[in-house]
Design a protein around this motif. Structure first.
Motif, mmCIF file in Angstrom:
data_model
loop_
_atom_site.group_PDB
_atom_site.id
_atom_site.type_symbol
_atom_site.label_atom_id
_atom_site.label_comp_id
_atom_site.label_asym_id
_atom_site.label_seq_id
_atom_site.Cartn_x
_atom_site.Cartn_y
_atom_site.Cartn_z
ATOM 1 N N HIS A 112 -16.499 9.897 -20.083
ATOM 2 C CA HIS A 112 -16.046 9.599 -18.728
ATOM 3 C C HIS A 112 -16.803 10.398 -17.675
ATOM 4 O O HIS A 112 -16.527 10.279 -16.478
ATOM 5 N N GLY A 113 -17.735 11.253 -18.113
ATOM 6 C CA GLY A 113 -18.566 11.983 -17.166
ATOM 7 C C GLY A 113 -17.976 13.268 -16.637
ATOM 8 O O GLY A 113 -18.526 13.871 -15.708
ATOM 9 N N HIS A 114 -16.876 13.735 -17.239
ATOM 10 C CA HIS A 114 -16.250 14.967 -16.757
ATOM 11 C C HIS A 114 -16.977 16.216 -17.262
ATOM 12 O O HIS A 114 -16.955 17.256 -16.599
ATOM 13 N N ILE A 115 -17.562 16.142 -18.441
ATOM 14 C CA ILE A 115 -18.288 17.268 -19.014
ATOM 15 C C ILE A 115 -19.580 16.756 -19.633
ATOM 16 O O ILE A 115 -19.714 15.572 -19.927
ATOM 17 N N ARG A 116 -20.540 17.668 -19.796
ATOM 18 C CA ARG A 116 -21.790 17.296 -20.446
ATOM 19 C C ARG A 116 -21.615 17.291 -21.962
ATOM 20 O O ARG A 116 -20.780 18.014 -22.510
ATOM 21 N N TRP A 117 -22.442 16.493 -22.621
ATOM 22 C CA TRP A 117 -22.394 16.466 -24.084
ATOM 23 C C TRP A 117 -22.750 17.833 -24.662
ATOM 24 O O TRP A 117 -22.236 18.220 -25.707
ATOM 25 N N SER A 118 -23.616 18.566 -23.978
ATOM 26 C CA SER A 118 -23.986 19.894 -24.468
ATOM 27 C C SER A 118 -22.783 20.836 -24.500
ATOM 28 O O SER A 118 -22.712 21.742 -25.340
ATOM 29 N N SER A 119 -21.814 20.593 -23.598
ATOM 30 C CA SER A 119 -20.593 21.408 -23.596
ATOM 31 C C SER A 119 -19.779 21.144 -24.863
ATOM 32 O O SER A 119 -19.131 22.061 -25.394
ATOM 33 N N ILE A 120 -19.815 19.903 -25.334
ATOM 34 C CA ILE A 120 -19.100 19.571 -26.566
ATOM 35 C C ILE A 120 -19.749 20.259 -27.752
ATOM 36 O O ILE A 120 -19.077 20.859 -28.600
#
Length: 281
Positions: A112-120
């Motif tokens: 949904h664009g709330h966080i970057r994939w790198s944060s995951i």
């Protein structure tokens, strides 16, 4: 940081006994923002606690059912094991902790664009390491508690560990997929519930189902297999083939399966159903 589309259904969850699937999906996506502001030390400590909480449920399942099958049958023994094992996710959800398998749902926030994939990826790395350390610490505590000195309990723990390391890569992968599909549905339903009783029931049924069915949970196995390895060094207890190499050979496919089950069949599926239109509008 990308700016995601607004999720109005999650801005102020309505005051009712449970949320709809659309409201729940929105709330999970919004909650995913926590990884942006949560310190590394906080994430690590919460991860350690989650590893211990899952291990609490795992050891309870071993003790309660170690001699149950000859009396009530294998099916009911599995049902009892799953019932008490669900304690682990209840502690994670209600008391608060960071569980790797449940954090598969962070993908909703990224989609949904709330966080970057790198944060995951960063969160998963820290949480997986913390869960592992917490599970190993609890296995060490249980071993040195001497509660395993009763032969049948130790034998049950060894049998459980042995069966897990003997799984083929494909079987472990598929059982991991099916497991975390249910675990993430449990987290989804617990998020939908607005009171503690509802959250307990939401955790209980899917977790009971995955344990009774024989599916594979990576964090639980981080307790089950090391416990067997510790017991294998006790005189009179034998576990041929139970090695740390076998532990890794189980954890790798089960973890991959857990990721697939949680990310695709729950995280992506419900984002696509309820939030994709908001993201692209």
């Amino acid at each position: 940081m990308t700016s995601g589309s607004p999720c109005p259904l999650a801005e102020k969850p309505p005051e009712k006994r449970f949320l709809t699937p659309a409201e729940t999906t929105c709330l999970i996506a919004e909650n995913g923002k926590r990884v942006l502001n949560q310190s590394l030390s906080r994430t690590l400590l919460l991860s350690l606690l989650a590893g211990v909480y899952i291990a609490f449920g795992a050891q309870l399942a071993t003790i309660v059912t170690h001699d149950a099958a000859p009396i009530i049958g294998d099916g009911l023994a599995r049902f009892v094991a799953g019932s008490v094992f669900s304690l682990g996710l209840m502690l994670v959800v209600i008391c608060g902790a960071e569980l790797f398998t449940g954090n598969s749902l962070l993908t909703k926030a990224a989609l949904h664009g709330h966080i970057r994939w790198s944060s995951i990826w960063s969160n998963w790395t820290v949480v997986l390491a913390g869960n592992l350390v917490g599970s190993l610490f609890f296995a060490w505590l249980m071993f040195h508690s001497l509660l395993w000195e009763q032969g049948q309990i130790a034998e049950r723990a060894l049998t459980t560990a042995q069966a897990k390391v003997e799984l083929s890569f494909a079987a472990a992968l598929i059982r991991g997929i099916l497991c975390n599909w249910l675990v993430c549905l449990a987290v989804f339903m617990a998020t939908a519930a607005r009171d503690v009783t509802g959250k307990i029931l939401a955790c209980y049924v899917p977790i009971m189902a995955f344990v009774a069915s024989g599916f594979e949970h990576s964090i639980a196995n981080m307790y089950f297999i090391p416990t067997g390895l510790l017991l294998a060094g006790v005189p009179g207890l034998e576990a041929p083939g139970l090695t740390w190499g076998g532990f890794l050979a189980n954890i790798i496919p089960v973890t991959l399966g857990n990721i697939i089950g949680g990310v695709i069949f729950v995280g992506f599926a419900y984002w696509y159903i309820h939030l994709k239109a908001l993201r692209t509008s």
